[in-house]
Write an enzyme that holds these catalytic residues in place. Structure first.
Site, PDB file in Angstrom:
ATOM      1  CE  LYS A 130      62.567  44.117 -11.185  1.00 10.52           C
ATOM      2  NZ  LYS A 130      63.676  44.882 -11.783  1.00 10.52           N
ATOM      3  CG  ASP A 163      61.238  46.736 -13.507  1.00  7.19           C
ATOM      4  OD1 ASP A 163      60.804  45.667 -13.960  1.00  7.19           O
ATOM      5  OD2 ASP A 163      62.335  46.833 -12.915  1.00  7.19           O
TER       6      ASP A 163
END
Ligand code: HSE
Length: 432
Positions: A203, A199
């Site tokens: 980003k 994750d």
């Protein structure tokens, strides 16, 4: 002035937060936008009891939204790569602007999506995809437009930060805190995305492209999780004046762009070392402005909805104009700079070497370091715990090429006196 009509796809955590904040603050939102904006249609598998949808059209078919001639902006809050990708591409093909909070979609398929959007003359906005409610995309693309970004480092996964904070504050085990994070609803559907750094890498990939004007290259991001960090490592780091954070780091060097997510020792006096719990922060070093830090909630229904609505307003201002900020900040995204392999990165290291408690071990370890031209900065060795024969030897090193450190670790692990695989955590000074 003609209202801008918004179709919202997904009414889960972020969808409901967006819907409720939008309706609560609609007067100020429209005054700021300088034109009326309204959510006319919602597509959801099931209704969310927290949302009063009595005044909007509701459907369970997202393609009714993407093909509705009355809809100007399609908001994708479903997540994942499946239906979300199809609906975003379909909305673009139908000439709609798109707002999405989908970091995985942008990191992995963003190049294709932005190309389609640019060909069609529409905007795809994604503020909510990185660090939830923190307006970091706007800060990088617009607020820092004058700067050459030297590097940025971020705590961009709240679940991981919550786990490391609990391990430090309460001496709890990784597995125990992860279970609580899942119960509290912080973790992704697949929690390995949080704890293994995927994750955060999604980003970071997005932030690196905006910072350096490079294409999105998620597949080249180096990703290492926090599941092997022990409470003992957290406590040794603290003794040496450091905190362990799960950082995403991207830096421009002469050879290329570093793009890496891994547990990192950072000096405890840095502001970012004191970002705790589920909160996120991104530290950006620009050549003109110096270091700036952006801090706040990285997830949550209304916090993330705040960023989604900011994008809706930006896009609404662009409807019927041709004046959009380039998708990844740079109008020209061609560059020669490659993304570097992790072996070509230079950092300091924390090493925990579990050794037999016997004569000459320290000298053998020092010999390996000396052969690798690795400068030891600090060292701790305690007495063995009662009943234990092994002792942990903790070293901090000066910055060294990762490849050289890998070679040294192989030699250390080959020593008879070394009883376990060596634990290695990279270090960053983050001092600008
Ligand atoms: N699972 C993510 C986190 C949610 O913990 O930060 C926001 O992307």
């Amino acid at each position: 002035m003609k209202p801008v009509n918004v179709g919202l796809c997904g009414l889960g955590t972020v969808g409901s937060g967006t819907f409720n904040v939008f309706n609560r603050n609609i007067d100020d939102i429209c005054r700021r936008a300088g034109r009326p904006i309204r959510i006319t249609t919602v597509a959801a598998k099931s209704l969310n009891p927290s949302c009063d949808t009595s005044s909007v059209t509701v459907t369970d078919d997202v393609f009714k939204v993407t093909r509705d001639p009355e809809v100007d902006v399609v908001v994708e809050l479903i997540g994942g790569y499946g239906i979300a990708k199809d609906l975003v591409l379909d909305a673009i093909a139908n000439g709609k602007h798109v707002v999405t909070a989908n970091k995985a979609l942008i990191a992995v398929h963003g190049n294709e999506i932005f190309k389609a959007a640019e060909e069609k003359g529409v905007t795809v906005a994604y503020e909510a995809a990185v660090a939830g409610g923190i307006p970091i995309i706007k800060a990088l693309r617009e607020g820092l437009v004058a700067n050459q970004v030297n590097w940025l480092a971020g705590i961009i996964n709240g679940t991981g930060n919550f786990i490391l904070t609990e391990m430090r504050d309460k001496g709890r085990d990784f597995a125990d805190v992860l279970k609580e994070a899942q119960e509290l609803g912080y973790a992704e559907a697949d929690p390995t995305f949080d704890v293994e750094g995927i994750d955060a890498a999604h980003k970071l990939t997005i932030l690196a492209s905006i910072a350096f004007g490079i294409p999105l290259q998620f597949e080249k991001a180096y990703t290492e999780g926090i599941s092997k960090i022990t409470p003992a490592d957290v406590s040794y780091a603290e003794e040496l004046g450091y905190r362990i954070k799960h950082l995403g780091v991207t830096r421009k060097t002469e050879k290329g762009i570093e793009l890496r997510v891994h547990p990192t020792l950072i000096p405890e006096k840095r502001l970012i070392a004191n970002v705790n719990g589920v909160l996120n922060a991104v530290l950006v070093e620009g050549d003109a402005v110096g270091p700036t830090m952006y801090y706040g909630p990285g997830a949550g229904d209304e916090a993330t909805g705040s960023s989604v609505i900011a994008d809706i307003v930006d896009v609404a201002r662009e409807v019927e104009t041709e004046h959009a900020v380039p998708h990844l900040g740079f109008a020209d995204r061609t560059t020669d700079l490659p993304v570097l392999d992790i072996e070509d990165v230079v950092t300091g290291y924390y090493l925990r070497i579990d050794c037999k408690d016997e004569v000459g071990v320290m000298a053998k370890v020092a010999q390996v370091m000396s052969e690798g031209e690795i400068n030891i900065e600090a060292i701790i060795q305690k007495e063995p715990a009662e009943g234990e024969k092994d002792v942990p030897l903790i070293l901090l090193t000066q910055p060294v090429l990762e490849k050289n450190m890998n070679d040294a670790i192989v030699k250390l692990e080959a020593l008879d006196a070394v009883t376990n695989p060596v634990t290695r955590i990279r270090m960053e000074a983050l001092d600008g």
